[in-house]
Design a protein around this motif. Structure first.
Motif, PDB file in Angstrom:
ATOM      1  N   LYS A 148     -14.694 -22.016 -36.598  1.00 55.76           N
ATOM      2  CA  LYS A 148     -14.221 -22.988 -35.617  1.00 55.76           C
ATOM      3  C   LYS A 148     -12.711 -22.851 -35.393  1.00 55.76           C
ATOM      4  N   SER A 149     -11.937 -22.744 -36.469  1.00 54.70           N
ATOM      5  CA  SER A 149     -10.481 -22.722 -36.330  1.00 54.70           C
ATOM      6  C   SER A 149      -9.946 -21.405 -35.780  1.00 54.70           C
ATOM      7  N   VAL A 154     -20.121 -17.698 -33.916  1.00 48.92           N
ATOM      8  CA  VAL A 154     -20.828 -18.491 -34.927  1.00 48.92           C
ATOM      9  C   VAL A 154     -22.036 -17.715 -35.437  1.00 48.92           C
ATOM     10  N   ALA A 155     -22.216 -17.703 -36.760  1.00 46.77           N
ATOM     11  CA  ALA A 155     -23.327 -16.947 -37.365  1.00 46.77           C
ATOM     12  C   ALA A 155     -24.320 -17.872 -38.033  1.00 46.77           C
ATOM     13  N   ASP A 156     -24.534 -19.066 -37.479  1.00 41.55           N
ATOM     14  CA  ASP A 156     -25.506 -19.990 -38.066  1.00 41.55           C
ATOM     15  C   ASP A 156     -26.929 -19.480 -37.914  1.00 41.55           C
ATOM     16  N   ASP A 157     -27.160 -18.669 -36.906  1.00 39.39           N
ATOM     17  CA  ASP A 157     -28.501 -18.133 -36.700  1.00 39.39           C
ATOM     18  C   ASP A 157     -28.878 -17.271 -37.900  1.00 39.39           C
ATOM     19  N   ARG A 158     -30.002 -17.595 -38.562  1.00 37.04           N
ATOM     20  CA  ARG A 158     -30.407 -16.871 -39.759  1.00 37.04           C
ATOM     21  C   ARG A 158     -30.629 -15.393 -39.483  1.00 37.04           C
ATOM     22  N   LYS A 159     -31.205 -15.068 -38.329  1.00 37.08           N
ATOM     23  CA  LYS A 159     -31.473 -13.667 -38.014  1.00 37.08           C
ATOM     24  C   LYS A 159     -30.170 -12.882 -37.916  1.00 37.08           C
ATOM     25  N   LYS A 160     -29.138 -13.542 -37.357  1.00 35.22           N
ATOM     26  CA  LYS A 160     -27.850 -12.856 -37.217  1.00 35.22           C
ATOM     27  C   LYS A 160     -27.240 -12.617 -38.594  1.00 35.22           C
TER      28      LYS A 160
END
Length: 435
Positions: A148-149, A154-160
């Motif tokens: 964020k900073s 963003v890598a919240d996607d588990r597949k990513k």
């Protein structure tokens, strides 16, 4: 951003891994944290000694090294050295390593930008930093805040996240001519040497061959063999060595024969707890089958996470068998599990030939008058271990094999020698009143 944290026993190993990448021209040491001298003015010895001296403050911390990789999406742009160092400093501070000495390396050998951080778990006062669940707790929180900073993808996607991890830890088969030989062999060794428990070179090669790599001592008359040397070779799809062999001493972790022999001794005891799993898997696969082609046995064991390596001579005759249990990381030569699991016995059992109870039940040796004694299992065929006890005879028919497998390890009528001794009764003397 995706963070992958690994702890280990060797600071030298993770340091040499990154420094060798620098020598190969695929990495650069871009900065350091809590060092007294700028990284540009430090030699390799200065970098390493700072880490070793702090780790030496608490010798009870055996897993004292920390190796972190921070991986960014390929679309993340503007990741200058200064920004990467700022990200590294922020991340280390947020996971509790802000006051630790650490080195930062930028790697260029993958399809996405990433950096490696090398540090130690011992604080300046000698206390240990607890890394239990650090990846799930502190690291995940730090990752989200940094994304964020710093405006990262963003890598919240588990597949990513899995895509990054697979590129880092997936050990693909080495294909000669398609990738740098030494680098490919190094990646395989890094994944295999510490993960699996093997007690001989053939057992180690049972794992390495699955990735087209071979640890080779050469022939008995060769200079390599006579000098106690070891080389690693790439194998083609038919299992034949190709290309120029790489000396063990030329690989960053120095996986020499002397190093491996130390691993052999330590692995002997560590794998003993997992022998029963492999034996039970074999026995259950053959339990209700009068005959079973050995290829079907191999497939049945594979479903249990066990690879079965069959060694055959030029005429196609089976002379050896090795079991690689990927779930426990243990490797067993057939005879190390017992006579009933050797190549010859497996062929007979698959053809429907009965197996005696003594071959199935491997008891510890018993000595008269002494309690049960344990003996180490060696990698060669042992013929006398099963003859020290006389278990109940095997019931006729393979359908009753389960009864044998469920028998207790010690015969029910066995009594230790000390307990068999009869007490001698002392005769009481009649004392008369006149005495």
């Amino acid at each position: 951003m995706v963070a992958v944290i690994k702890t280990g026993h060797s600071i030298h190993r993770i340091f040499n891994y990154n420094e060798n990448k620098v020598k190969e021209g695929v990495a650069e040491c871009i900065g350091a944290g809590n060092y007294l001298v700028d990284v540009e003015k430090m030699s390799g010895t200065m970098k390493l000694n700072r880490l070793l001296k702090q780790a030496a403050l608490n010798e009870n911390v055996t897993r004292n090294s920390v190796h972190v990789s921070l991986n960014f999406d390929a679309s993340d742009t503007g990741l200058t050295k200064e920004k990467l160092m700022e990200i590294a400093d922020t991340y280390m501070r947020k996971i509790g390593f802000g006051d630790q000495p650490y080195l930062v390396y930028q790697h260029f050998d993958a399809g996405h930008p990433h950096i490696h951080l090398v540090s130690v778990k011992v604080r300046a006062d000698g206390s240990r930093i607890d890394t239990q669940n650090i990846g799930r707790n502190q690291s995940e929180k730090a990752r989200r805040e940094i994304e964020k900073s710093f405006g990262l993808v963003v890598a919240d996607d588990r597949k990513k996240q899995e895509a990054f991890r697979l590129q880092l830890v997936d050990v693909r088969k080495v294909q000669y001519g398609r990738t740098d030989t030494r680098r490919a062999i190094t990646n395989v060794l890094q994944a295999v040497l510490d993960k699996y428990r093997y007690t001989s070179l053939p057992e180690l090669n049972a794992v390495l061959r699955q990735y087209n790599v071979l640890a080779d001592r050469g022939g008995e008359n060769s200079r390599v063999f006579k000098s106690g040397g070891l080389v690693y070779r790439v194998l083609d799809e038919q299992g034949n060595p190709i290309g120029v062999p790489i000396k063990a001493s030329d690989i960053y972790s120095k996986p020499t024969l002397k190093f491996l022999e130390t691993k052999f001794k330590g692995n002997e005891a560590r794998r003993m707890l997992h022998r029963a799993r492999v034996k039970n898997a074999v026995d259950m696969a053959l339990l209700h089958k009068k005959t079973l082609p050995i290829e079907e046995l191999v497939q049945a064991l594979k479903k249990q996470g066990i690879d079965t390596i069959l060694r055959k001579n030029e005429d196609g005759l089976l002379y050896g068998i090795t079991y690689v249990d990927h779930r426990t990381g243990c490797v067993f030569n057939g005879s190390a599990l017992g006579k009933a699991y050797s190549a010859k016995a497996i062929q007979e059992r698959c053809s429907g030939k009965a197996v005696s109870a003594q071959e199935l039940l491997q008891h510890p040796a018993l000595k008269p008058g002494i309690e049960l004694q344990s003996r180490p299992i060696v990698g060669t065929e042992t013929k006398d271990a099963a003859n020290d006890l006389h278990p109940a005879p095997l019931p006729s028919g393979t359908g009753n094999m389960l009864d044998v497998l469920m028998q207790p390890e010690q015969a029910s009528d066995y009594v230790a020698g000390q307990l068999k001794r009869k007490r001698k009764k002392k005769k009481r003397k009649n004392l008369s009143n006149n005495q």
